[in-house]
Enzyme design. Structure first.
Site: not given
Ligand code: AMP
Length: 231
Positions: A31, A106, A145, A178, A189
């Site tokens: 994404k 989400r 990644r 990360r 996750r």
């Molecule tokens: P991502 O970079 O999208 O994989 O997000 C990394 C982490 O940020 C996730 O595992 C959540 O802990 C938090 N996070 C990101 N976007 C959201 C969202 N829309 N709702 C809740 N937590 C989020």
């Protein structure tokens, strides 16, 4: 933040608004990479909630400090924090600015809040592009990644390597793996995605002409072409 004034939209404004596109899919499906490319191709704003949270963590803001424990555990940050953050970003944008949402919504409550916030701005969700891949592909992608802690660019040692190993193509910072990309957190996750985010496919499924499903297992360019064709 909560009190951000939102104007009532006239019907004509709705017609003039840029597209609002959601990229939906499990962690590691691409994404972020696709969101950046799509935003560049269309001159749209890329709203990646994970990136905004990581920026807040780097800057040590109260939001960043609050979000940290959830992110490190691979859990979702509470809806109200995320929704307020996105509403603030949307309210600061020109009305006709197209948007790619990446990693948001989400949960179903986030999707409902987004509908409401967009409606108040004379916008609506125009497309939901679902990127799909099997868990073993996702786990491998996440293992490979490498992310830029400074500008947020994302690379992959297997499929989308930086020109120079370990160095960001865009800003030359040292790339990192990360912390929440470690194997135990990744499994959580993926579980959280299935339990809390996958129901959004059903949520958007019934809206005529909104949803497109694209295989997320090909090359970066191939997937981008699929997304562009779906718009
Ligand atoms: P991502 O970079 O999208 O994989 O997000 C990394 C982490 O940020 C996730 O595992 C959540 O802990 C938090 N996070 C990101 N976007 C959201 C969202 N829309 N709702 C809740 N937590 C989020």
């Amino acid at each position: 933040m909560e009190g951000t004034p939102l104007h009532e939209a006239a019907p004509t404004e709705r017609m003039e608004s840029g597209m609002n596109v959601i990229l939906l899919g499990p962690p590691g499906v691409g994404k972020g990479t696709q969101g950046v490319l799509l935003a560049e191709a269309k001159s749209w704003k890329h709203i990646a909630t994970g990136d905004i949270l990581r920026a807040n963590r780097r800057e040590g803001t109260p939001l960043g400090q609050e979000a940290q424990k959830y992110m490190d555990a691979g859990e979702l940050v509470p809806d109200e924090l995320i929704v307020a953050m996105v509403k603030e970003t949307l309210a600061a944008m020109p009305g006709d600015q197209g948007v790619v949402f990446d990693g948001f919504p989400r949960t179903v409550p986030q999707a409902e809040a987004l509908d409401l916030a967009l409606e108040q701005l004379g916008r609506r969700v125009d497309r939901v592009v679902v990127l799909e891949a099997d868990d073993d592909v996702l786990v491998k992608r996440i293992a490979g990644r490498r992310s830029c802690p400074d500008c947020g660019s994302v690379f992959n040692v297997y499929a989308n390597a930086p020109k120079q190993e370990g160095v960001c193509d865009k800003c030359a910072a040292a790339l990192v793996h990360r912390p929440d990309d470690n194997p135990e957190t990744v499994q959580n996750r993926l579980d959280v995605y299935k339990a809390q985010t996958e129901p959004l496919i059903q949520f958007y499924q019934d809206r005529a002409g909104v949803m497109a499903k694209i295989p997320g297992e090909g090359g970066v360019d191939e997937i981008q072409q699929g997304i562009l064709a779906a718009l």
